[in-house]
Structures are given as structure tokens and as C-alpha cells.
Design a protein around this motif. Structure first.
Motif, PDB file in Angstrom:
ATOM      1  N   LEU A   4       0.843  -1.203   0.000  1.00  0.00           N
ATOM      2  CA  LEU A   4       0.000   0.000   0.000  1.00  0.00           C
ATOM      3  C   LEU A   4       0.878   1.253   0.000  1.00  0.00           C
ATOM      4  N   HIS A   5       0.681   2.131  -0.982  1.00  0.00           N
ATOM      5  CA  HIS A   5       1.499   3.340  -1.080  1.00  0.00           C
ATOM      6  C   HIS A   5       0.697   4.632  -0.948  1.00  0.00           C
ATOM      7  N   THR A   6      -0.645   4.553  -1.067  1.00  0.00           N
ATOM      8  CA  THR A   6      -1.464   5.759  -1.007  1.00  0.00           C
ATOM      9  C   THR A   6      -2.718   5.514  -0.175  1.00  0.00           C
ATOM     10  N   ILE A   7      -2.974   6.404   0.771  1.00  0.00           N
ATOM     11  CA  ILE A   7      -4.194   6.356   1.585  1.00  0.00           C
ATOM     12  C   ILE A   7      -4.827   7.735   1.568  1.00  0.00           C
ATOM     13  N   ARG A   8      -6.043   7.813   1.063  1.00  0.00           N
ATOM     14  CA  ARG A   8      -6.826   9.055   1.100  1.00  0.00           C
ATOM     15  C   ARG A   8      -8.185   8.709   1.696  1.00  0.00           C
ATOM     16  N   VAL A   9      -8.422   9.157   2.904  1.00  0.00           N
ATOM     17  CA  VAL A   9      -9.618   8.766   3.630  1.00  0.00           C
ATOM     18  C   VAL A   9      -9.986   9.885   4.607  1.00  0.00           C
ATOM     19  N   ARG A  10     -11.137   9.780   5.212  1.00  0.00           N
ATOM     20  CA  ARG A  10     -11.539  10.703   6.280  1.00  0.00           C
ATOM     21  C   ARG A  10     -12.174   9.892   7.410  1.00  0.00           C
ATOM     22  N   HIS A  11     -12.197  10.495   8.571  1.00  0.00           N
ATOM     23  CA  HIS A  11     -12.901   9.916   9.726  1.00  0.00           C
ATOM     24  C   HIS A  11     -12.365   8.544  10.144  1.00  0.00           C
ATOM     25  N   CYS A  12     -11.059   8.377  10.024  1.00  0.00           N
ATOM     26  CA  CYS A  12     -10.450   7.169  10.577  1.00  0.00           C
ATOM     27  C   CYS A  12      -9.947   7.484  11.986  1.00  0.00           C
ATOM     28  N   SER A  13      -9.301   6.524  12.620  1.00  0.00           N
ATOM     29  CA  SER A  13      -8.823   6.735  13.992  1.00  0.00           C
ATOM     30  C   SER A  13      -7.478   6.040  14.196  1.00  0.00           C
ATOM     31  N   ASP A  14      -6.968   6.165  15.408  1.00  0.00           N
ATOM     32  CA  ASP A  14      -5.719   5.492  15.757  1.00  0.00           C
ATOM     33  C   ASP A  14      -5.813   3.981  15.551  1.00  0.00           C
ATOM     34  N   TYR A  15      -7.018   3.446  15.694  1.00  0.00           N
ATOM     35  CA  TYR A  15      -7.213   1.995  15.597  1.00  0.00           C
ATOM     36  C   TYR A  15      -6.765   1.455  14.239  1.00  0.00           C
ATOM     37  N   SER A  16      -7.148   2.125  13.169  1.00  0.00           N
ATOM     38  CA  SER A  16      -6.743   1.655  11.834  1.00  0.00           C
ATOM     39  C   SER A  16      -5.340   2.117  11.477  1.00  0.00           C
ATOM     40  N   LEU A  17      -4.953   3.314  11.922  1.00  0.00           N
ATOM     41  CA  LEU A  17      -3.630   3.813  11.567  1.00  0.00           C
ATOM     42  C   LEU A  17      -2.517   3.059  12.283  1.00  0.00           C
ATOM     43  N   SER A  18      -2.845   2.391  13.373  1.00  0.00           N
ATOM     44  CA  SER A  18      -1.827   1.607  14.075  1.00  0.00           C
ATOM     45  C   SER A  18      -1.321   0.470  13.182  1.00  0.00           C
ATOM     46  N   ILE A  19      -2.230  -0.148  12.441  1.00  0.00           N
ATOM     47  CA  ILE A  19      -1.818  -1.238  11.555  1.00  0.00           C
ATOM     48  C   ILE A  19      -1.156  -0.686  10.286  1.00  0.00           C
ATOM     49  N   VAL A  20      -1.522   0.549   9.915  1.00  0.00           N
ATOM     50  CA  VAL A  20      -0.831   1.206   8.801  1.00  0.00           C
ATOM     51  C   VAL A  20       0.642   1.378   9.156  1.00  0.00           C
TER      52      VAL A  20
ATOM     53  N   SER B   6     -10.307  15.368   8.680  1.00  0.00           N
ATOM     54  CA  SER B   6     -11.509  15.216   9.524  1.00  0.00           C
ATOM     55  C   SER B   6     -11.485  13.917  10.322  1.00  0.00           C
ATOM     56  N   SER B   7     -10.370  13.644  10.941  1.00  0.00           N
ATOM     57  CA  SER B   7     -10.241  12.441  11.776  1.00  0.00           C
ATOM     58  C   SER B   7      -9.996  12.877  13.223  1.00  0.00           C
ATOM     59  N   PRO B   8     -11.063  13.059  13.989  1.00  0.00           N
ATOM     60  CA  PRO B   8     -10.934  13.633  15.334  1.00  0.00           C
ATOM     61  C   PRO B   8     -10.249  12.737  16.354  1.00  0.00           C
TER      62      PRO B   8
END
Length: 304
Positions: free
Chosen positions: A95-111, A125-127
Motif C-alpha cells: 500500500l502506497h497511497t491512503i486518502r480517507v476521512r474519519h479514521c482513527s488510531d485503531y486503523s492507523l496503528s496497523i498502517v 476530519s479524523s478527530p
């Protein structure tokens, strides 16, 4: 007729993996998720192929519709996190590109754990994305060249410093804020407490950008609360800037912008603040209209 339908269905399900991937690659990720993925087991397996999961881009889906209050709910955030985690796992590190909104630490931890080739990260817009996870992203994804952390109010100047120290390829940074001068466009969509949580340390962020990301070519700081001091630091530290967006930055003055521009020799485009301030911001009826070009106003907000 029913037998013919089954036969036709059987033909589709018997396509080779190579053919399936070729067909599915012509669809966007959202298109694959709403139909082909659920046709049959072989199609579902094909959708999980790493070749189809090098890019996770749902930004166009958000741009094509009006912002809705449900986007800011925990349930919607969980759905986005689930999608992103699935794609990360299926990508097998590609995976080289991520364009998203409203994600959290939960998903970015695995990123952070599984995406060493990540080059583009846009999480507007990811509070519930914090400095802690951005530190992990910075250390584990050193190839980042484009970052958009607009409207992420739990991210501070600490993240900007860490990212700058680890990601020497970063060329594009978007750190925009919601319109705090006239928040009416966000009311009844974005939770009020979140609007009120807009970071106030514009100059601290500017100092981090100036010190740790001197290689930047594009910088967006819409509605940042930086002052002339912060703008000066950026103009002295990021001398390679070709594009600078200061839309809505009401705490900088015309004099400050002129001084900064003289330092940025490579600058091609600068979006200056919109010098119209809604009367409602100041709750006064003294003048019939508000323009910062009017020499009557001599506060830091208005001084040219």
C-alpha cells in the motif's frame, strides 16, 4: 430460464484469477466493495489480491456528497477503520497511497506496522487520530512525500516535528482548519465541542514546520491562527516553497505577507487571506461593512 441463469453464473465464477483481477482493476475501490466482492467466493478472493490494494482512495466519495452529521459518529468511524484495516492486510505491504476521512488510531496503528512503502497519507476530519500514532507513522513510514492532516485537532506541533525529522521526502503538507471566523457552514454537521477545540498554537506549528520540513514545496494552512512571527519563520525555514495557501489566516497582516514573500524566491502561487471578516464575529454595528483594507482598523487582525 433458471437453469440458464445458473449456467451463466457458473461461467463467471469459473474465470481465472488473472482474468478476474484484470476485470476488477478497472473498478474503483468503492465500486468493488459494493458489488463484485459479494458475487461469489472466488470473486471475493480476487478482490483481496495485493495488486488491487496498493491504493486506498475514498476521498472522491466524500467530495461528491454534502458533509453529513453521521460522518462524525463512532459507528461511521468504525466502518471506515474496518475498511482501511482490511485493505492494509490485503495489500501485503504494498500500500502506497491512503486518502480517507474519519479514521482513527485503531486503523492507523496497523498502517504504521504494515505499510513501509506508504508515500501519500490523507486523513482529513479524523478527530481521534493522535500525536502518539502519528509518531509511529513517522518512524515506520519514512517514504512519506504527501501528508494531509487537515481538521485533525488531536494532532499538534509535536507530530509535525516528528514527521519532519523522520520523513525527509515530505514535499506536500496540508494542515488546514475549519473556518473559525464564520463557523456557520459547519454548525449542525460537526459537533460543537469539536469546533471549539480548534488548536490555538499556530505559531508553534509554524515553528515546527520551519525547523523540520525545509524541503517542502507545497504548504496549506487555511484558517491557521499563526501570526506574522510564525509566517516569518516559515519563509526563512522553507525557502523552497512554490505554493503557499494562507486563506483565512486572519492573524497575519499585509505587511507580514509582503515580507514573507520577499524571502520565498521560488514561490509561484500564494493564496492570501480573504480580508472580509463577517460582522457577526465582532458583534458590532459600528460600520456597515468590514474590509481589512480600511485604515480605520489598527488591531493585529486588521493591520495591513
Amino acid at each position: 430460464m433458471e437453469m440458464e441463469d445458473k449456467a451463466e453464473s457458473g461461467k463467471w465464477s469459473e474465470l481465472t484469477q488473472v482474468c478476474l483481477i484484470n476485470i476488477l482493476s478497472r473498478l474503483s475501490l468503492p465500486e468493488r466493495w459494493v458489488g463484485p466482492m459479494f458475487v461469489c467466493k472466488s470473486w471475493f478472493q480476487a478482490c483481496k489480491d495485493p495488486y488491487l490494494n496498493t491504493l486506498f482512495d475514498v476521498e472522491t466519495q466524500f467530495d461528491s456528497v454534502t458533509e453529513l452529521p453521521r460522518y462524525w459518529t463512532p459507528d461511521f468511524e468504525r466502518k471506515i477503520d474496518c475498511m482501511l484495516r482490511c485493505v492494509v492486510l490485503w495489500s501485503d505491504g504494498s500500500l502506497h497511497t491512503i486518502r480517507v476521512r474519519h479514521c482513527s488510531d485503531y486503523s492507523l496503528s496497523i498502517v504504521a506496522e504494515r505499510c513501509p512503502k506508504l508515500q501519500v497519507l490523507s486523513i482529513k476530519s479524523s478527530p481521534h487520530v493522535t500525536d502518539e500514532i502519528m509518531s509511529n507513522i513517522a518512524s515506520q513510514c519514512p517514504l512519506l512525500r504527501e501528508l494531509d492532516i487537515s481538521f485533525c485537532y488531536e494532532i499538534s506541533h509535536k507530530s509535525l516535528s516528528t514527521i519532519g525529522q523522520h520523513c525527509s521526502n515530505l514535499q506536500i503538507l496540508r494542515r488546514n482548519f475549519m473556518n473559525w471566523l464564520d463557523p456557520s457552514q459547519h454548525v449542525r454537521v460537526v459537533p460543537r465541542e469539536y469546533l471549539d477545540a480548534c488548536p490555538q498554537d499556530g505559531d508553534s506549528e509554524a515553528a515546527a514546520i520551519a525547523k523540520f520540513t525545509p524541503q517542502l514545496l507545497q504548504l496549506e494552512l487555511q484558517f491557521s491562527k499563526l501570526t506574522n512571527k510564525g509566517l516569518t519563520l516559515i519563509s526563512e525555514g522553507c525557502t523552497n516553497l512554490e505554493y503557499l495557501d494562507l486563506s483565512g489566516c486572519a492573524n497575519v497582516t499585509g505587511r507580514g505577507i509582503s515580507s514573507a514573500s520577499s524571502n520565498l524566491k521560488k514561490l509561484k502561487t500564494m493564496k492570501k487571506p480573504n480580508f472580509y471578516i463577517p460582522r457577526s464575529v465582532f458583534h458590532t454595528e459600528r460600520y456597515g461593512h468590514w474590509q481589512l483594507y480600511d485604515e480605520r482598523f489598527q488591531t493585529d487582525v486588521f493591520r495591513i
